[in-house]
Motif scaffolding. Structure first.
Motif, PDB file in Angstrom:
ATOM      1  N   ALA A   7      39.038  48.863  39.956  1.00  9.21           N
ATOM      2  CA  ALA A   7      39.649  50.015  39.104  1.00  9.21           C
ATOM      3  C   ALA A   7      40.542  49.463  37.836  1.00  9.21           C
ATOM      4  O   ALA A   7      40.317  49.749  36.913  1.00  9.21           O
ATOM      5  CB  ALA A   7      40.642  51.228  39.912  1.00  9.21           C
ATOM      6  N   LYS A   8      41.225  48.101  38.360  1.00  6.86           N
ATOM      7  CA  LYS A   8      42.021  47.509  37.320  1.00  6.86           C
ATOM      8  C   LYS A   8      41.060  47.084  36.192  1.00  6.86           C
ATOM      9  O   LYS A   8      41.234  46.877  35.165  1.00  6.86           O
ATOM     10  CB  LYS A   8      42.912  46.563  37.783  1.00  6.86           C
ATOM     11  N   GLU A   9      40.023  46.270  36.659  1.00  7.25           N
ATOM     12  CA  GLU A   9      38.952  45.538  36.114  1.00  7.25           C
ATOM     13  C   GLU A   9      38.221  46.653  34.950  1.00  7.25           C
ATOM     14  O   GLU A   9      37.867  46.262  33.820  1.00  7.25           O
ATOM     15  CB  GLU A   9      37.775  44.857  36.678  1.00  7.25           C
ATOM     16  N   ALA A  10      38.158  47.738  35.475  1.00  7.31           N
ATOM     17  CA  ALA A  10      37.276  48.913  34.828  1.00  7.31           C
ATOM     18  C   ALA A  10      38.281  49.707  33.747  1.00  7.31           C
ATOM     19  O   ALA A  10      37.755  50.671  33.235  1.00  7.31           O
ATOM     20  CB  ALA A  10      36.715  49.955  35.571  1.00  7.31           C
ATOM     21  N   GLU A  11      39.742  48.963  33.886  1.00  6.28           N
ATOM     22  CA  GLU A  11      40.682  49.800  32.820  1.00  6.28           C
ATOM     23  C   GLU A  11      40.939  51.229  33.344  1.00  6.28           C
ATOM     24  O   GLU A  11      41.106  52.024  32.281  1.00  6.28           O
ATOM     25  CB  GLU A  11      40.211  49.467  31.395  1.00  6.28           C
ATOM     26  N   LEU A  12      40.957  51.380  34.480  1.00  4.97           N
ATOM     27  CA  LEU A  12      41.346  52.719  34.803  1.00  4.97           C
ATOM     28  C   LEU A  12      42.500  52.787  35.460  1.00  4.97           C
ATOM     29  O   LEU A  12      43.112  51.769  36.083  1.00  4.97           O
ATOM     30  CB  LEU A  12      40.288  53.351  36.053  1.00  4.97           C
ATOM     31  N   CYS A  13      43.524  53.816  35.361  1.00  3.68           N
ATOM     32  CA  CYS A  13      44.742  54.076  35.932  1.00  3.68           C
ATOM     33  C   CYS A  13      44.515  54.705  37.547  1.00  3.68           C
ATOM     34  O   CYS A  13      43.520  55.408  37.805  1.00  3.68           O
ATOM     35  CB  CYS A  13      45.383  55.235  35.321  1.00  3.68           C
ATOM     36  N   TYR A  14      45.034  53.753  38.385  1.00  3.81           N
ATOM     37  CA  TYR A  14      44.705  53.959  39.852  1.00  3.81           C
ATOM     38  C   TYR A  14      45.823  53.897  40.726  1.00  3.81           C
ATOM     39  O   TYR A  14      46.681  53.276  40.459  1.00  3.81           O
ATOM     40  CB  TYR A  14      43.848  52.794  40.252  1.00  3.81           C
ATOM     41  N   ALA A  15      45.951  55.015  41.622  1.00  8.70           N
ATOM     42  CA  ALA A  15      47.253  55.268  42.389  1.00  8.70           C
ATOM     43  C   ALA A  15      46.568  55.635  43.868  1.00  8.70           C
ATOM     44  O   ALA A  15      45.659  56.322  43.932  1.00  8.70           O
ATOM     45  CB  ALA A  15      48.261  55.981  42.109  1.00  8.70           C
ATOM     46  N   THR A  16      47.254  55.207  45.036  1.00 10.38           N
ATOM     47  CA  THR A  16      46.968  55.452  46.259  1.00 10.38           C
ATOM     48  C   THR A  16      48.120  56.206  47.078  1.00 10.38           C
ATOM     49  O   THR A  16      49.071  55.617  47.077  1.00 10.38           O
ATOM     50  CB  THR A  16      46.679  54.120  47.193  1.00 10.38           C
ATOM     51  N   VAL A  17      47.797  57.366  47.692  1.00  9.21           N
ATOM     52  CA  VAL A  17      48.796  57.989  48.472  1.00  9.21           C
ATOM     53  C   VAL A  17      48.111  57.720  49.734  1.00  9.21           C
ATOM     54  O   VAL A  17      47.189  58.275  50.299  1.00  9.21           O
ATOM     55  CB  VAL A  17      48.758  59.470  48.317  1.00  9.21           C
TER      56      VAL A  17
END
Length: 266
Positions: A191-201
């Motif tokens: 997700a970081k490589e795809a330049e997305l904001c990502y969070a996990t709950v």
């Protein structure tokens, strides 16, 4: 078909829930086909992806993480909210607790963990693996809903699909881990490589091996998630409804525009 928000449902979270005008679509990627549910919530376009499939038929080490993240990028997703069922490594994080993790340790062994494995070399910065802006906004949303949540913690990603040994759990604790699961890596890195904001709950479903005398079963994990799935859905959908869609974080520039798919090329 554009959807700026996506929910990735882990163990026990197989349906989109309150999404309106929901329809299933198949996205073709260079890494394989991906099944998504797309629709709207609160006027916002949303995509839902069941990480293990709706029948939970794909084990964690066989999930096609690259295809999943690529598919979300391709339909215009910018912010990803993921769920994960985890075991607790800390006595204070008890079954039924929510944990908004802020760091990760990768203990996986056999997974392809990058889009950049040929033609070019790209080293993505992982000092902030889970988007700080997104985590802060989720924290605000949780507080507005009156949800108790642990804000911060380190997710140790084990290979699976077996559960961990007591010795491995002791090692993870000494490394500073808070919870242990099987899916955050390579998902968060991709997700970081795809330049997305990502969070996990994370939903704590059990104490890890050696912390209790009870043997852990998969059914225990599923049962705890099913008891709490609506709570996580409510958190995510309330965030999506109230978010102003402004990305002030570094995530959109994580690899300097070298993401595997750019929307202007789609």
């Amino acid at each position: 078909m554009d959807a700026k928000y996506a929910i990735i449902g882990g163990t026990g979270v197989y349906e989109a829930g309150a999404v309106e005008e929901a329809r299933d679509v198949q996205i073709h990627t260079p890494y394989g086909d991906v099944q998504l549910t797309v629709g709207t919530y609160g006027g916002q376009p949303v995509a839902f992806l069941a990480r293990h499939g709706r029948a939970h038929a794909t084990p964690p080490h066989k999930v096609n993480y690259r295809a999943n993240i690529y598919a979300l990028k391709e339909i215009g997703v910018e912010q990803v909210l993921a769920t994960a069922a985890v075991g607790s490594l800390l006595p204070g994080m008890r079954p039924g607790d929510l944990v908004l993790v802020d760091d990760v340790i990768d203990m996986t062994k056999s997974r392809i963990s990058t889009f950049f494995d040929q033609d070019q070399v790209v080293h993505v910065d992982m000092s902030d693996p889970y988007c700080t802006r997104l985590r802060k906004n989720l924290q605000t949303t949780a507080e507005s809903l009156g949800y108790a949540m642990h804000f911060g913690g380190t997710y140790v990603t084990a290979e699976g699909p077996r559960f961990e040994t007591k010795a491995e759990i002791r090692m993870f604790q000494r490394l500073g881990g808070s919870v242990v699961g099987m899916t955050s890596m390579p998902e968060v890195a991709l997700a970081k490589e795809a330049e997305l904001c990502y969070a996990t709950v994370c939903m704590v479903t059990n104490f890890a091996a050696g912390m209790t005398t009870n043997a852990l079963t998969h059914q225990e994990v599923v049962d705890t998630m099913q008891q709490n799935v609506e709570k996580i859905r409510t958190l995510f959908y309330e965030f999506i409804r109230s978010d102003d869609d402004t990305r002030t974080c570094p995530c959109p520039h994580a690899v300097g525009g070298q993401a595997p798919l750019r929307r202007e090329d789609a």
